[in-house]
Design an enzyme around this catalytic site. Structure first.
Site, short mmCIF file in Angstrom:
data_model
loop_
_atom_site.label_atom_id
_atom_site.label_comp_id
_atom_site.label_asym_id
_atom_site.label_seq_id
_atom_site.Cartn_x
_atom_site.Cartn_y
_atom_site.Cartn_z
N TYR A 123 -1.69 5.42 1.06
CA TYR A 123 -0.24 5.31 1.19
C TYR A 123 0.34 6.16 2.32
O TYR A 123 1.55 6.32 2.42
CB TYR A 123 0.45 5.66 -0.15
N LYS A 175 -13.58 5.41 -7.51
CA LYS A 175 -14.45 4.30 -7.10
C LYS A 175 -15.52 4.90 -6.19
O LYS A 175 -15.79 4.40 -5.09
CB LYS A 175 -13.62 3.23 -6.37
N ASP A 233 -1.01 3.83 -8.84
CA ASP A 233 0.10 2.89 -8.75
C ASP A 233 -0.16 1.69 -9.66
O ASP A 233 0.68 1.30 -10.48
CB ASP A 233 0.23 2.44 -7.27
MG MG Z 1 4.26 0.90 -8.22
#
Ligand code: MG
Ligand code: NAI
Length: 338
Positions: A123, A175, A233
Site C-alpha cells: 500500500y 504467505k 485489508d
Molecule cells: Mg478495506
C-alpha cells in the site's frame, strides 16, 4: 479534567451517526471536550481542502479523534484523506474487532480482533508500468515493502493488545512459503516477538489462504490476528461479515502520535439525510476510543448497552431488521449507558 477529542462529523450519514455517538459518550458520565472540525466534502465546500490544516492541528493537539466517514472526492487534485491521516500521525495499526452481538445469526461465538499493519506492504503506492514490445502498458509492477522495524512494531502492538485485553492467543498470518523475503521477514520477526510473550500469550501462524478458510469454518478458534497491510485489508472485511456486516463494525487507526477511531463503513450516500443509518459502528468505535485512553469502564458500559438495546430491548435500525431511526437507536443506547 475534560477529555479533549477532535470530532469530525464527516459526510453523508456522518453527522447523523456522530450525533448519536456523542450522546452515548456523554451518557458515560465522563467529561468530554469535543473540538468540532471539518473533513471530507464538508471541508471542501467550506475551504476547498478535504483535510484542512486546522483539523490536522486539532488532532496534533488532542492526539485523539472520532471521525465520521469521509466521501473521497473523485477525480484529480484531492489527495486521499485517509492516507494523509495515516502518514501524518504514523497510524501504523489498524485494529478491527468483530464480536457476535446478535445470537442466532450466522456465527454465535465470534470474538476476533484483527490487527492490520497500516503503513507498509503493497500500500505504499510504488507502482510502475514497463514497456513490452512497444506496449507502454505491457507490464505492471508493484513494490511491497516490509521493514524489520515496521513488522516488529505491529506484532508487538498485537501482543501488547492481547496482554492488556486479557486475550489468550495471537495468530500471525503470512504467505512466507511464496513471498520468502517480505512475508518471510514478517513471520521471522513475528516469531521472535512471540517468544518474548511465550509465558503469557499463545501464538500460532497460518498461511493467509488457509486462514481465510479457517475463519469461515472455525471462527471461534481465532482470538487476536496480526498481519500485513493487504492481507489485513481483506481478512478484516471477512471477519466483519462473520458478525453481521458494516452496521456493527468499528475500527481504530492507532499510531505513535495518536488514535483516530471510526466506523469501517463509508458515508452511505444512498441513505444519507434520512435518519435511518445504524450508528452502532461509530458507537462501538467510541468504545474503542475509551479503551485507548484507559477508560475501560466506559468502554464496557457502551458495549453492554449496544447489546442490551439490540437484543433485550429489541430496538434496532432497518439494516438489522428493526424500525428505529438513527436518533431513536442512539437515544436508547445512551439511556442504557446512563
Ligand atoms: Mg478495506
Ligand atoms: P458505504 O460503506 O458508504 O455503503 C455501502 C452500503 O452499506 C450502502 O448500501 C449503505 O447504505 C450501507 N451502509 C453503510 N453504512 C451503514 C450504516 N451505518 N447503516 C446502514 N447502512 C449502512 O460504501 P460506499 O457506498 O462504497 O462508499 C461511499 C463513500 O464513502 C465513498 O466516497 C467512499 O470513498 C467513502 N468511504 C469512506 C470511508 C472512511 O472515511 N473511512 C470508508 C469507506 C468508504
Amino acid at each position: 479534567m475534560a477529555i479533549d477529542v477532535t470530532l469530525i462529523p464527516g459526510d453523508g450519514i456522518g453527522p447523523e451517526i456522530t450525533a448519536a455517538a456523542v450522546k452515548v459518550l456523554e451518557a458515560t458520565g465522563l467529561e468530554w471536550n469535543f473540538d468540532h472540525q471539518l473533513g471530507g466534502m464538508a471541508a471542501v465546500a467550506e475551504g476547498g481542502d478535504p483535510m484542512p490544516a486546522a483539523t490536522l492541528a486539532s488532532i496534533h493537539r488532542t492526539k485523539l479523534a472520532l471521525k465520521g466517514p469521509l466521501t473521497t472526492p473523485v477525480g484529480s487534485g484531492f489527495r486521499s484523506v485517509n492516507v494523509a491521516l495515516r502518514k501524518e500521525f504514523q497510524l501504523f495499526a489498524n485494529v478491527r474487532p468483530a464480536k457476535t452481538i446478535i445470537p442466532g445469526r450466522r456465527f454465535d461465538h465470534v470474538d476476533i480482533v484483527m490487527v492490520r499493519e497500516n503503513l507498509e506492504g503493497l500500500y505504499i503506492g510504488q507502482e510502475r508500468w514497463v514497456e513490452v514490445d512497444g506496449d507502454p502498458h505491457g507490464r505492471a509492477e508493484s513494490v511491497a515493502v516490509i521493514t524489520r522495524t515496521g513488522a516488529e512494531r505491529i506484532v508487538r502492538y498485537a501482543f501488547e493488545y492481547a496482554v492488556l485485553h486479557r486475550r489468550k492467543k495471537v495468530t500471525l498470518v503470512h504467505k512466507a512459503n511464496i513471498l520468502k523475503n517480505t512475508s518471510g521477514l514478517f513471520l521471522d520477526v513475528g516469531r521472535e516477538v512471540a517468544a518474548e510473550y511465550a509465558d503469557r500469550i499463545e501464538c500460532n501462524d497460518l498461511i493467509v489462504d488457509n486462514c481465510a478458510m479457517q475463519l469461515v469454518m472455525r471462527p471461534e478458534t481465532f482470538d487476536v490476528v496480526v498481519t500485513t497491510n493487504l492481507f489485513g485489508d481483506i481478512l478484516s472485511d471477512e471477519i466483519s461479515g462473520l458478525v453481521g456486516g458494516l452496521g456493527l463494525a468499528p475500527g481504530g487507526n492507532i499510531g505513535v502520535d495518536g488514535g483516530i477511531f471510526e466506523a469501517v463503513h463509508g458515508s452511505a450516500p444512498d441513505i444519507a439525510g434520512q435518519g435511518i443509518a445504524n450508528p452502532s459502528s461509530l458507537i462501538l468505535a467510541s468504545a474503542m476510543l475509551c479503551d485507548h485512553i484507559g477508560e475501560d469502564d466506559a468502554a464496557a458500559k457502551i458495549r453492554r448497552a449496544i447489546t442490551a438495546t439490540i437484543v433485550a430491548d429489541e430496538v434496532a435500525t432497518r439494516d438489522l431488521g428493526g424500525t428505529a431511526s438513527t436518533r431513536e437507536f442512539g437515544d436508547a443506547v445512551a439511556h442504557r449507558v446512563a
